[in-house]
Design a protein around this motif. Structure first.
Motif, mmCIF file in Angstrom:
data_model
loop_
_atom_site.group_PDB
_atom_site.id
_atom_site.type_symbol
_atom_site.label_atom_id
_atom_site.label_comp_id
_atom_site.label_asym_id
_atom_site.label_seq_id
_atom_site.Cartn_x
_atom_site.Cartn_y
_atom_site.Cartn_z
ATOM 1 N N UNK A 1 13.532 -9.251 -5.079
ATOM 2 C CA UNK A 1 13.826 -10.675 -4.872
ATOM 3 C C UNK A 1 15.338 -10.819 -4.951
ATOM 4 N N UNK A 2 15.989 -10.685 -3.800
ATOM 5 C CA UNK A 2 17.446 -10.538 -3.788
ATOM 6 C C UNK A 2 18.140 -11.506 -2.828
ATOM 7 N N UNK A 3 17.492 -12.599 -2.513
ATOM 8 C CA UNK A 3 18.139 -13.691 -1.780
ATOM 9 C C UNK A 3 18.871 -13.219 -0.523
ATOM 10 N N UNK A 4 18.089 -12.780 0.450
ATOM 11 C CA UNK A 4 18.548 -12.396 1.792
ATOM 12 C C UNK A 4 19.033 -10.950 1.904
ATOM 13 N N UNK B 1 16.611 -13.653 11.709
ATOM 14 C CA UNK B 1 16.736 -12.652 12.777
ATOM 15 C C UNK B 1 15.494 -11.754 12.848
ATOM 16 N N UNK B 2 14.325 -12.390 12.764
ATOM 17 C CA UNK B 2 13.047 -11.678 12.899
ATOM 18 C C UNK B 2 12.844 -10.621 11.813
ATOM 19 N N UNK B 3 13.338 -10.927 10.621
ATOM 20 C CA UNK B 3 13.330 -9.941 9.539
ATOM 21 C C UNK B 3 11.925 -9.570 9.081
ATOM 22 N N UNK B 4 10.999 -10.506 9.108
ATOM 23 C CA UNK B 4 9.633 -10.186 8.680
ATOM 24 C C UNK B 4 9.064 -9.052 9.526
ATOM 25 N N UNK B 5 9.189 -9.171 10.843
ATOM 26 C CA UNK B 5 8.654 -8.125 11.720
ATOM 27 C C UNK B 5 9.410 -6.815 11.557
ATOM 28 N N UNK B 6 10.721 -6.909 11.362
ATOM 29 C CA UNK B 6 11.529 -5.697 11.162
ATOM 30 C C UNK B 6 11.067 -4.946 9.919
ATOM 31 N N UNK B 7 10.844 -5.683 8.834
ATOM 32 C CA UNK B 7 10.425 -5.040 7.583
ATOM 33 C C UNK B 7 8.997 -4.519 7.694
#
Length: 290
Positions: free
Chosen positions: A215-218, A246-252
């Motif tokens: 949990x590191x705020x971005x 920037x579509x981070x959910x899908x990237x992760x």
């Protein structure tokens, strides 16, 4: 607006009975405590004797909750880069008188360095290497607060720390929240030490990680990019707060799948609807079968 004021130090008692040092006695402490419990969903669990990484530990509420739930039989590495916050984290961990819980004064990212953070002394849990005091960010913060207050109102839980706001007329509530948010976003720049997760695994000779909480705020993707290929198999479960920029959910999700995490669940709390914040839960097949 910069601030160099010394944050107020106080003590309070968590719902599980643990007394902690904190910056201020306010709703933030108990909202974090609620959030901690949200992490243990979708098969995420800890057993006695497990090794847990608490990345973005803040003052240690997740670590303290995990320690108490496992009757002190859990090995925790808690990471907090901001010196003033780390002092409270370290103080809270020392109260446990347990050598199994370690407070480590650094952040984790994709490469080792020193880095400037935005430290929010009035709302330390949103401190970040990516500070954003824009009107848009404050509006999202306010929207989430209003939705959480409405949720509490619907629950009729008079013991909830936000219940007092449910009886305030809307126009007054909006004014109060604006004042609180203005105060929450007072920020100062601090320089912090950053390492990678793989460095920590090597330096502390960590054989495996049963649960990696982030949990590191971005900076969540940065943390994951600091894991060397040979260390991924050591990690059994991951739970993280994700800011879907920037579509981070899908990237992760793609990154986790590529490293053998068979079950990945994304969930957004109702009060966070309309924001870019959600939780992600990732497990390997062998964990799912247990």
């Amino acid at each position: 607006m910069p601030s160099n004021s010394q944050p107020e130090i106080s003590t309070t008692v968590l719902p599980n009975g643990i007394e902690i040092y904190c910056f201020q006695k306010n709703e933030e402490i108990f909202l974090i405590y609620e959030q901690v419990q949200e992490y243990f969903r979708h098969g995420i669990k800890i057993n006695k004797g497990d090794i847990v990484f608490d990345v973005g530990a803040n003052i240690g509420i997740f670590s303290l909750y995990t320690w108490k739930e496992n009757e002190g039989d859990v090995n925790i590495y808690a990471f907090e880069p901001i010196a003033k916050t780390f002092e409270l984290l370290e103080g809270n961990i020392k109260r446990l008188t347990s050598e199994k819980v370690k407070a480590i004064p650094c952040g984790l990212s994709n490469y080792a360095r020193t880095e400037k953070f935005g430290f929010y002394p009035n709302t330390s849990s949103i401190s970040t290497v990516y500070p954003d005091g824009s009107k848009e960010e404050k509006d999202k913060f306010k929207k989430a607060a209003l939705q959480k207050i409405n949720e509490v109102h619907g629950s009729k839980n008079i013991f909830h720390p936000l219940y007092k706001y449910t009886v305030i007329p809307h126009f007054m509530l909006s004014f109060i929240l604006n004042r609180k948010i203005q105060k929450a976003f007072v920020v100062e720049q601090v320089t912090c030490q950053i390492k990678t997760l793989s460095e920590i695994i090597h330096d502390y000779k960590v054989p495996h990680i049963n649960l990696l909480k982030i949990d590191v705020e971005k900076s969540e993707l940065d943390v994951l990019l600091g894991i060397k290929p040979q260390d991924w198999t050591k990690i059994k479960q991951i739970v993280l707060e994700v800011h879907d920029l920037e579509n981070r959910v899908e990237t992760i999700k793609t990154l986790l799948a590529s490293h053998g995490f068979d079950k990945v669940v994304v969930e957004q709390e109702p009060y966070l609807k309309g924001t870019d914040i959600c939780n992600m839960y990732a497990l390997r097949a062998e964990i799912n079968k247990k």
